[in-house]
Write a protein that holds these residues in place. Structure first.
Motif, PDB file in Angstrom:
ATOM      1  N   TYR A 266      12.606   4.325  10.754  1.00 37.95           N
ATOM      2  CA  TYR A 266      11.726   4.151  12.003  1.00 37.95           C
ATOM      3  C   TYR A 266      10.467   3.310  11.830  1.00 37.95           C
ATOM      4  N   VAL A 267      10.077   3.058  10.608  1.00 43.76           N
ATOM      5  CA  VAL A 267       9.145   2.009  10.331  1.00 43.76           C
ATOM      6  C   VAL A 267       9.590   0.943   9.644  1.00 43.76           C
ATOM      7  N   LYS A 268      10.729   0.806   9.288  1.00 50.18           N
ATOM      8  CA  LYS A 268      11.200  -0.566   8.407  1.00 50.18           C
ATOM      9  C   LYS A 268      10.847  -1.806   9.284  1.00 50.18           C
ATOM     10  N   GLY A 269      10.507  -2.846   8.692  1.00 53.17           N
ATOM     11  CA  GLY A 269       9.941  -4.018   9.463  1.00 53.17           C
ATOM     12  C   GLY A 269       8.670  -4.019  10.009  1.00 53.17           C
ATOM     13  N   ARG A 270       8.011  -2.926  10.113  1.00 53.98           N
ATOM     14  CA  ARG A 270       6.446  -2.735  10.734  1.00 53.98           C
ATOM     15  C   ARG A 270       5.618  -2.443   9.528  1.00 53.98           C
ATOM     16  N   PHE A 271       5.907  -1.474   8.699  1.00 51.81           N
ATOM     17  CA  PHE A 271       5.192  -1.004   7.524  1.00 51.81           C
ATOM     18  C   PHE A 271       5.631  -1.670   6.257  1.00 51.81           C
ATOM     19  N   THR A 272       4.350  -1.498   5.560  1.00 51.49           N
ATOM     20  CA  THR A 272       4.764  -2.293   4.089  1.00 51.49           C
ATOM     21  C   THR A 272       4.176  -1.244   3.176  1.00 51.49           C
ATOM     22  N   ILE A 273       4.661  -1.052   1.972  1.00 53.72           N
ATOM     23  CA  ILE A 273       4.052  -0.070   1.027  1.00 53.72           C
ATOM     24  C   ILE A 273       3.820  -0.884  -0.137  1.00 53.72           C
ATOM     25  N   SER A 274       2.762  -0.635  -0.866  1.00 50.17           N
ATOM     26  CA  SER A 274       2.265  -1.558  -2.221  1.00 50.17           C
ATOM     27  C   SER A 274       1.429  -0.502  -2.991  1.00 50.17           C
ATOM     28  N   ARG A 275       1.708  -0.802  -4.213  1.00 54.14           N
ATOM     29  CA  ARG A 275       1.013  -0.029  -5.123  1.00 54.14           C
ATOM     30  C   ARG A 275       0.409  -0.697  -6.439  1.00 54.14           C
ATOM     31  N   ASP A 276      -0.626  -0.254  -6.947  1.00 50.11           N
ATOM     32  CA  ASP A 276      -1.393  -0.835  -7.948  1.00 50.11           C
ATOM     33  C   ASP A 276      -1.297   0.247  -9.035  1.00 50.11           C
ATOM     34  N   ASN A 277      -0.297  -0.077  -9.884  1.00 51.99           N
ATOM     35  CA  ASN A 277      -0.119   1.073 -11.126  1.00 51.99           C
ATOM     36  C   ASN A 277      -1.435   1.218 -11.977  1.00 51.99           C
ATOM     37  N   ALA A 278      -2.224   0.333 -12.261  1.00 53.18           N
ATOM     38  CA  ALA A 278      -3.127   0.200 -13.174  1.00 53.18           C
ATOM     39  C   ALA A 278      -4.094   1.173 -12.444  1.00 53.18           C
ATOM     40  N   ARG A 279      -4.475   1.144 -11.136  1.00 49.27           N
ATOM     41  CA  ARG A 279      -5.403   1.776 -10.664  1.00 49.27           C
ATOM     42  C   ARG A 279      -4.917   3.226  -9.874  1.00 49.27           C
ATOM     43  N   ASN A 280      -3.376   3.494  -9.985  1.00 46.69           N
ATOM     44  CA  ASN A 280      -3.055   4.588  -9.403  1.00 46.69           C
ATOM     45  C   ASN A 280      -3.378   4.415  -8.164  1.00 46.69           C
ATOM     46  N   THR A 281      -3.128   3.720  -7.470  1.00 45.16           N
ATOM     47  CA  THR A 281      -3.416   3.528  -5.900  1.00 45.16           C
ATOM     48  C   THR A 281      -2.298   2.943  -5.184  1.00 45.16           C
ATOM     49  N   VAL A 282      -2.195   3.628  -3.991  1.00 47.24           N
ATOM     50  CA  VAL A 282      -0.836   3.221  -3.150  1.00 47.24           C
ATOM     51  C   VAL A 282      -1.485   2.790  -1.654  1.00 47.24           C
ATOM     52  N   SER A 283      -1.017   1.738  -1.107  1.00 46.56           N
ATOM     53  CA  SER A 283      -1.349   1.530   0.202  1.00 46.56           C
ATOM     54  C   SER A 283       0.110   1.335   1.267  1.00 46.56           C
ATOM     55  N   LEU A 284      -0.345   1.588   2.335  1.00 51.73           N
ATOM     56  CA  LEU A 284       0.583   1.606   3.447  1.00 51.73           C
ATOM     57  C   LEU A 284       0.069   0.589   4.530  1.00 51.73           C
ATOM     58  N   GLN A 285       0.445  -0.475   4.756  1.00 47.37           N
ATOM     59  CA  GLN A 285       0.075  -1.349   5.702  1.00 47.37           C
ATOM     60  C   GLN A 285       1.099  -1.185   7.039  1.00 47.37           C
ATOM     61  N   MET A 286       0.476  -0.805   8.170  1.00 46.87           N
ATOM     62  CA  MET A 286       1.235  -0.305   9.209  1.00 46.87           C
ATOM     63  C   MET A 286       0.668  -1.252  10.258  1.00 46.87           C
ATOM     64  N   ASN A 287       1.683  -2.031  10.836  1.00 47.63           N
ATOM     65  CA  ASN A 287       1.371  -3.015  11.848  1.00 47.63           C
ATOM     66  C   ASN A 287       2.415  -2.468  12.970  1.00 47.63           C
ATOM     67  N   ASP A 288       2.144  -3.139  14.096  1.00 46.36           N
ATOM     68  CA  ASP A 288       2.853  -2.969  15.404  1.00 46.36           C
ATOM     69  C   ASP A 288       2.997  -1.429  15.626  1.00 46.36           C
ATOM     70  N   LEU A 289       2.041  -0.592  15.575  1.00 40.80           N
ATOM     71  CA  LEU A 289       2.180   0.734  15.724  1.00 40.80           C
ATOM     72  C   LEU A 289       2.402   1.179  17.050  1.00 40.80           C
ATOM     73  N   LYS A 290       3.027   2.230  16.936  1.00 40.97           N
ATOM     74  CA  LYS A 290       3.726   2.917  18.309  1.00 40.97           C
ATOM     75  C   LYS A 290       3.191   4.262  18.508  1.00 40.97           C
ATOM     76  N   PRO A 291       3.211   4.638  19.603  1.00 45.12           N
ATOM     77  CA  PRO A 291       2.624   6.097  20.047  1.00 45.12           C
ATOM     78  C   PRO A 291       3.534   7.106  19.189  1.00 45.12           C
ATOM     79  N   GLU A 292       4.583   6.727  18.947  1.00 50.24           N
ATOM     80  CA  GLU A 292       5.431   7.900  18.057  1.00 50.24           C
ATOM     81  C   GLU A 292       5.205   7.879  16.645  1.00 50.24           C
ATOM     82  N   ASP A 293       4.320   6.942  16.262  1.00 52.24           N
ATOM     83  CA  ASP A 293       3.701   7.056  14.802  1.00 52.24           C
ATOM     84  C   ASP A 293       2.856   7.798  14.697  1.00 52.24           C
ATOM     85  N   THR A 294       2.066   8.414  15.600  1.00 52.89           N
ATOM     86  CA  THR A 294       1.163   9.379  15.808  1.00 52.89           C
ATOM     87  C   THR A 294       1.290  10.609  15.066  1.00 52.89           C
TER      88      THR A 294
END
Length: 121
Positions: free
Chosen positions: A62-90
């Protein structure tokens, strides 16, 4: 104790973008997988995307092609870049991490408190 702190949620119009971030802290030996799940009203929690320390990713179609996940192992962080958001992403988006607390122990899952993402038409 281990805490997962999320940030970046908010209200956007359809087609807009948000970036969610999650930071893990506490007594952590290592983290295998980190990722994001979401739960919309009246629906069960579902996987959005996960990423392992080695970079292996899982993502709902449902989000493939619109969202991107990334991670910084050293900082123990994860991010989710969400583009072209749709109402169903609420939904409320929850950070998740599979954490090894000790060198000898197995994996324990931890959850963030959730951050609200609302996409208007």
């Amino acid at each position: 104790q281990v805490q997962l702190v999320e940030s970046g949620g908010g209200l956007v119009q359809a087609g807009g973008s948000l970036r969610l971030s999650c930071a893990a802290s506490g007594s952590i030996f290592s983290i295998n997988a980190m990722g994001w799940y979401r739960q919309a009203p009246e629906k069960q929690r579902e996987l959005v995307a996960t990423i392992t320390s080695g970079g292996t990713q899982t993502m709902t179609n449902y989000v493939k092609g619109r969202f991107t996940i990334s991670r910084d192992n050293a900082r123990n962080t994860v991010s989710l870049q969400m583009n072209d958001l749709k109402p169903e992403d609420t939904a409320v988006y929850y950070c998740n991490a599979a954490v090894r607390l000790r060198a000898w122990s197995g994996w324990t899952e931890f959850w963030g408190q959730g951050t609200q993402v609302t996409v208007s038409s």
